[in-house]
Design a protein around this motif. Structure first.
Motif, PDB file in Angstrom:
ATOM      1  N   LEU A 145     -73.806 -23.657  47.316  1.00  0.00           N
ATOM      2  CA  LEU A 145     -74.747 -23.364  48.396  1.00  0.00           C
ATOM      3  C   LEU A 145     -73.972 -23.008  49.673  1.00  0.00           C
ATOM      4  O   LEU A 145     -74.277 -22.027  50.366  1.00  0.00           O
ATOM      5  N   ALA A 146     -72.949 -23.790  49.942  1.00  0.00           N
ATOM      6  CA  ALA A 146     -72.117 -23.561  51.131  1.00  0.00           C
ATOM      7  C   ALA A 146     -71.465 -22.194  51.069  1.00  0.00           C
ATOM      8  O   ALA A 146     -71.451 -21.444  52.052  1.00  0.00           O
ATOM      9  N   LYS A 147     -70.968 -21.854  49.877  1.00  0.00           N
ATOM     10  CA  LYS A 147     -70.278 -20.572  49.721  1.00  0.00           C
ATOM     11  C   LYS A 147     -71.230 -19.411  49.982  1.00  0.00           C
ATOM     12  O   LYS A 147     -70.908 -18.470  50.714  1.00  0.00           O
ATOM     13  N   GLU A 148     -72.409 -19.520  49.403  1.00  0.00           N
ATOM     14  CA  GLU A 148     -73.395 -18.457  49.553  1.00  0.00           C
ATOM     15  C   GLU A 148     -73.773 -18.276  51.023  1.00  0.00           C
ATOM     16  O   GLU A 148     -73.796 -17.161  51.556  1.00  0.00           O
ATOM     17  N   ARG A 149     -74.048 -19.395  51.682  1.00  0.00           N
ATOM     18  CA  ARG A 149     -74.455 -19.323  53.093  1.00  0.00           C
ATOM     19  C   ARG A 149     -73.343 -18.714  53.946  1.00  0.00           C
ATOM     20  O   ARG A 149     -73.584 -17.887  54.824  1.00  0.00           O
ATOM     21  N   LEU A 150     -72.112 -19.142  53.652  1.00  0.00           N
ATOM     22  CA  LEU A 150     -70.984 -18.638  54.445  1.00  0.00           C
ATOM     23  C   LEU A 150     -70.766 -17.144  54.241  1.00  0.00           C
ATOM     24  O   LEU A 150     -70.489 -16.412  55.191  1.00  0.00           O
ATOM     25  N   GLN A 151     -70.890 -16.705  52.982  1.00  0.00           N
ATOM     26  CA  GLN A 151     -70.647 -15.287  52.715  1.00  0.00           C
ATOM     27  C   GLN A 151     -71.616 -14.406  53.494  1.00  0.00           C
ATOM     28  O   GLN A 151     -71.223 -13.402  54.072  1.00  0.00           O
ATOM     29  N   ILE A 152     -72.865 -14.826  53.527  1.00  0.00           N
ATOM     30  CA  ILE A 152     -73.868 -14.054  54.257  1.00  0.00           C
ATOM     31  C   ILE A 152     -73.575 -14.070  55.755  1.00  0.00           C
ATOM     32  O   ILE A 152     -73.536 -13.047  56.429  1.00  0.00           O
ATOM     33  N   LEU A 153     -73.296 -15.272  56.249  1.00  0.00           N
ATOM     34  CA  LEU A 153     -73.057 -15.455  57.676  1.00  0.00           C
ATOM     35  C   LEU A 153     -71.836 -14.679  58.163  1.00  0.00           C
ATOM     36  O   LEU A 153     -71.885 -13.967  59.163  1.00  0.00           O
ATOM     37  N   ALA A 178     -49.683 -16.386  62.481  1.00  0.00           N
ATOM     38  CA  ALA A 178     -50.731 -17.368  62.758  1.00  0.00           C
ATOM     39  C   ALA A 178     -50.947 -18.239  61.536  1.00  0.00           C
ATOM     40  O   ALA A 178     -51.134 -17.728  60.433  1.00  0.00           O
ATOM     41  N   PHE A 179     -50.868 -19.554  61.723  1.00  0.00           N
ATOM     42  CA  PHE A 179     -51.228 -20.498  60.669  1.00  0.00           C
ATOM     43  C   PHE A 179     -52.653 -20.945  60.962  1.00  0.00           C
ATOM     44  O   PHE A 179     -52.893 -21.666  61.929  1.00  0.00           O
ATOM     45  N   VAL A 180     -53.576 -20.482  60.158  1.00  0.00           N
ATOM     46  CA  VAL A 180     -54.982 -20.816  60.378  1.00  0.00           C
ATOM     47  C   VAL A 180     -55.324 -22.055  59.552  1.00  0.00           C
ATOM     48  O   VAL A 180     -55.361 -22.002  58.329  1.00  0.00           O
ATOM     49  N   VAL A 181     -55.503 -23.166  60.251  1.00  0.00           N
ATOM     50  CA  VAL A 181     -55.785 -24.433  59.570  1.00  0.00           C
ATOM     51  C   VAL A 181     -57.296 -24.545  59.366  1.00  0.00           C
ATOM     52  O   VAL A 181     -58.064 -24.452  60.317  1.00  0.00           O
ATOM     53  N   THR A 182     -57.691 -24.712  58.120  1.00  0.00           N
ATOM     54  CA  THR A 182     -59.114 -24.729  57.786  1.00  0.00           C
ATOM     55  C   THR A 182     -59.423 -25.906  56.866  1.00  0.00           C
ATOM     56  O   THR A 182     -58.616 -26.235  55.996  1.00  0.00           O
ATOM     57  N   ASN A 183     -60.555 -26.552  57.082  1.00  0.00           N
ATOM     58  CA  ASN A 183     -61.040 -27.567  56.142  1.00  0.00           C
ATOM     59  C   ASN A 183     -62.057 -26.904  55.218  1.00  0.00           C
ATOM     60  O   ASN A 183     -62.756 -25.979  55.638  1.00  0.00           O
ATOM     61  N   PRO A 184     -62.162 -27.390  53.986  1.00  0.00           N
ATOM     62  CA  PRO A 184     -63.127 -26.790  53.063  1.00  0.00           C
ATOM     63  C   PRO A 184     -64.555 -27.222  53.415  1.00  0.00           C
ATOM     64  O   PRO A 184     -65.189 -27.970  52.695  1.00  0.00           O
ATOM     65  N   GLU A 231     -68.971 -30.727  45.205  1.00  0.00           N
ATOM     66  CA  GLU A 231     -69.340 -31.210  46.539  1.00  0.00           C
ATOM     67  C   GLU A 231     -68.528 -30.538  47.644  1.00  0.00           C
ATOM     68  O   GLU A 231     -68.769 -30.762  48.814  1.00  0.00           O
ATOM     69  N   MET A 232     -67.528 -29.777  47.239  1.00  0.00           N
ATOM     70  CA  MET A 232     -66.626 -29.199  48.250  1.00  0.00           C
ATOM     71  C   MET A 232     -66.260 -27.784  47.868  1.00  0.00           C
ATOM     72  O   MET A 232     -66.096 -27.473  46.684  1.00  0.00           O
ATOM     73  N   LEU A 233     -66.160 -26.898  48.871  1.00  0.00           N
ATOM     74  CA  LEU A 233     -65.710 -25.526  48.637  1.00  0.00           C
ATOM     75  C   LEU A 233     -64.319 -25.553  48.022  1.00  0.00           C
ATOM     76  O   LEU A 233     -63.469 -26.338  48.439  1.00  0.00           O
ATOM     77  N   SER A 234     -64.085 -24.704  47.036  1.00  0.00           N
ATOM     78  CA  SER A 234     -62.762 -24.670  46.406  1.00  0.00           C
ATOM     79  C   SER A 234     -61.821 -23.758  47.191  1.00  0.00           C
ATOM     80  O   SER A 234     -62.265 -22.998  48.047  1.00  0.00           O
ATOM     81  N   VAL A 235     -60.527 -23.853  46.884  1.00  0.00           N
ATOM     82  CA  VAL A 235     -59.543 -22.959  47.513  1.00  0.00           C
ATOM     83  C   VAL A 235     -59.954 -21.506  47.307  1.00  0.00           C
ATOM     84  O   VAL A 235     -59.910 -20.699  48.229  1.00  0.00           O
ATOM     85  N   ALA A 236     -60.357 -21.210  46.066  1.00  0.00           N
ATOM     86  CA  ALA A 236     -60.732 -19.834  45.742  1.00  0.00           C
ATOM     87  C   ALA A 236     -61.915 -19.375  46.589  1.00  0.00           C
ATOM     88  O   ALA A 236     -61.933 -18.248  47.083  1.00  0.00           O
ATOM     89  N   ASP A 237     -62.892 -20.267  46.774  1.00  0.00           N
ATOM     90  CA  ASP A 237     -64.055 -19.932  47.606  1.00  0.00           C
ATOM     91  C   ASP A 237     -63.616 -19.568  49.019  1.00  0.00           C
ATOM     92  O   ASP A 237     -64.010 -18.531  49.565  1.00  0.00           O
ATOM     93  N   VAL A 238     -62.819 -20.432  49.624  1.00  0.00           N
ATOM     94  CA  VAL A 238     -62.412 -20.217  51.009  1.00  0.00           C
ATOM     95  C   VAL A 238     -61.572 -18.950  51.132  1.00  0.00           C
ATOM     96  O   VAL A 238     -61.756 -18.148  52.058  1.00  0.00           O
ATOM     97  N   GLN A 239     -60.691 -18.741  50.160  1.00  0.00           N
ATOM     98  CA  GLN A 239     -59.865 -17.529  50.185  1.00  0.00           C
ATOM     99  C   GLN A 239     -60.716 -16.276  50.064  1.00  0.00           C
ATOM    100  O   GLN A 239     -60.457 -15.272  50.721  1.00  0.00           O
ATOM    101  N   GLU A 240     -61.737 -16.375  49.222  1.00  0.00           N
ATOM    102  CA  GLU A 240     -62.609 -15.229  49.015  1.00  0.00           C
ATOM    103  C   GLU A 240     -63.377 -14.897  50.302  1.00  0.00           C
ATOM    104  O   GLU A 240     -63.522 -13.734  50.675  1.00  0.00           O
ATOM    105  N   ILE A 241     -63.831 -15.936  50.988  1.00  0.00           N
ATOM    106  CA  ILE A 241     -64.611 -15.703  52.202  1.00  0.00           C
ATOM    107  C   ILE A 241     -63.726 -15.171  53.332  1.00  0.00           C
ATOM    108  O   ILE A 241     -64.086 -14.243  54.033  1.00  0.00           O
TER     109      ILE A 241
END
Lengths: 100, 270
Positions: free
Chosen positions: A17-25, B138-144, B191-201
């Protein structure tokens, strides 16, 4: 919650859900940031209208000026709707492209 | 000429100062003369995380205002002779910083340091802007986590448009993702965004994943950069990050859950 619900547990994971919302945003925010319209647009529209109205009696809102920005080109689009009585309905469409 | 690294995130509390302390110590331990600068004027904390809070005499604002020389203000680390800390002022506000002054300080430091690490304050205002303006990397520090990812994306936009490199049409700042407070277990549970998710975004080059770890709080409690704790997973993660940054090919760790034996599961608990 019944015991049955507990075993069914078919709920969508909150992470997806988080991923989907973020991608759109993020897509939306990147777009709106890139599409900065030049500040002269309203004035340009007004002055163009004045010039055209000197010769043709067009409507006050017969003209629209658009600015679009792509990866590598900017387009300034001018749309003028000519009045009905001067022959048929006629849409004048001009655009200016500028490659970056 | 020094290479200037900004540690940034947009959002607060994601681990910028922890990261700045760890990577500056890591670079210095590899033999590179490194300065780490706290840009959080009014809310300085790097000194505390580095464990030199009682040795602060002059600060960044004093140097900018020419009330002290760089040599007077730089604090030499007691654990590593290649590392120097330039604290922020605690009494002034952010307006005490200005582009010309920061540029002058960085230029002077560049003459005899290899790396300059700029610890950015949270937000996107003056302090954050000046911390990133002169950066090469730039080192962009991000939490999932949603708000952190969104703020990082915003920060990337700023890095690409409002830095010196952007304004002078030079090669853009090299941006790296450091994903911190990562919990593979929670990723498995959805329950948490994965590394792949964050990288993709964010579509960023991943420099490393820092696992959620008790050792980070222990390190800040005692004023020791976590990279010096060689029993800590977070410390190892930062050591890997330094290696990768310096061009050594290290496979990513801490992305998968650690395999635990039945014995461990039964007797050690979590």
């Amino acid at each position: 919650m019944s015991l049955l619900d507990y075993f069914r547990s078919s709920k969508v994971s909150t992470a997806s859900l988080a991923k989907e919302r973020l991608q759109i945003l993020v897509a939306h925010e990147r777009n709106s940031k890139n599409q900065k319209h030049p500040s002269y647009l309203p004035k340009l529209q007004q002055e163009l209208l004045q010039v055209i109205r000197k010769y043709i009696n067009v409507d006050l809102n017969a003209i629209s000026v658009n600015f679009e920005q792509d990866e590598d080109q900017e387009t300034l689009e001018v749309n003028i709707v000519l009045p009905d009585d001067s022959s048929k309905k006629n849409v004048k469409h001009t655009s200016f492209n500028h490659r970056k | 000429m020094a290479r200037i690294i900004v540690v940034t995130s947009g959002k607060g509390g994601v681990g910028k100062t922890t990261t700045s302390a760890a990577i500056s110590m890591g670079l210095a331990k590899k033999g590179h003369k490194t300065a780490v600068i706290d840009f959080d004027v009014g809310l300085r904390n790097l000194d505390l995380i580095m464990g030199c809070e009682r040795r602060v005499i002059y600060d960044l604002v004093n140097v900018i205002n020419k009330e002290a020389s760089l040599n007077q203000a730089l604090i030499k680390d007691k654990r590593c002779e290649k590392l120097f800390i330039l604290p922020a002022s605690q009494t002034r506000d952010k307006d005490a910083l200005h582009l010309e002054g920061v540029g002058r300080v960085l230029e002077e430091l560049s003459k005899d340091f290899d790396y300059i690490v700029c610890d950015s304050p949270a937000g996107i205002e003056k302090g954050a802007h000046l911390a990133m303006y002169f950066a090469d990397d730039a080192f962009v520090v991000t939490n999932p986590e949603v708000s952190s990812v969104r703020d990082s994306d915003r920060m990337l936009g700023i890095l690409a448009s409002k830095s010196r490199r952007a304004e002078n049409n030079e090669e853009p700042i090299r941006e790296y993702l450091l994903l911190s407070r990562y919990s593979p277990e929670r990723v498995r549970l959805g329950e948490m965004l994965s590394v792949a998710d964050v990288q993709e975004i964010l579509s960023l080059n991943l420099l490393g994943v820092i696992p959620e770890s008790k050792s980070v709080l222990n390190a800040s409690n005692s004023g020791v950069p976590v990279i010096l704790d060689d029993k800590s997973d977070a410390g190892h993660a930062y050591a890997d990050i330094i290696d990768r940054y310096l061009g050594i090919n290290k496979p990513h760790r801490f992305i998968e859950e650690e395999k635990r034996s039945l014995f461990n599961k039964l007797f050690r608990g979590r």
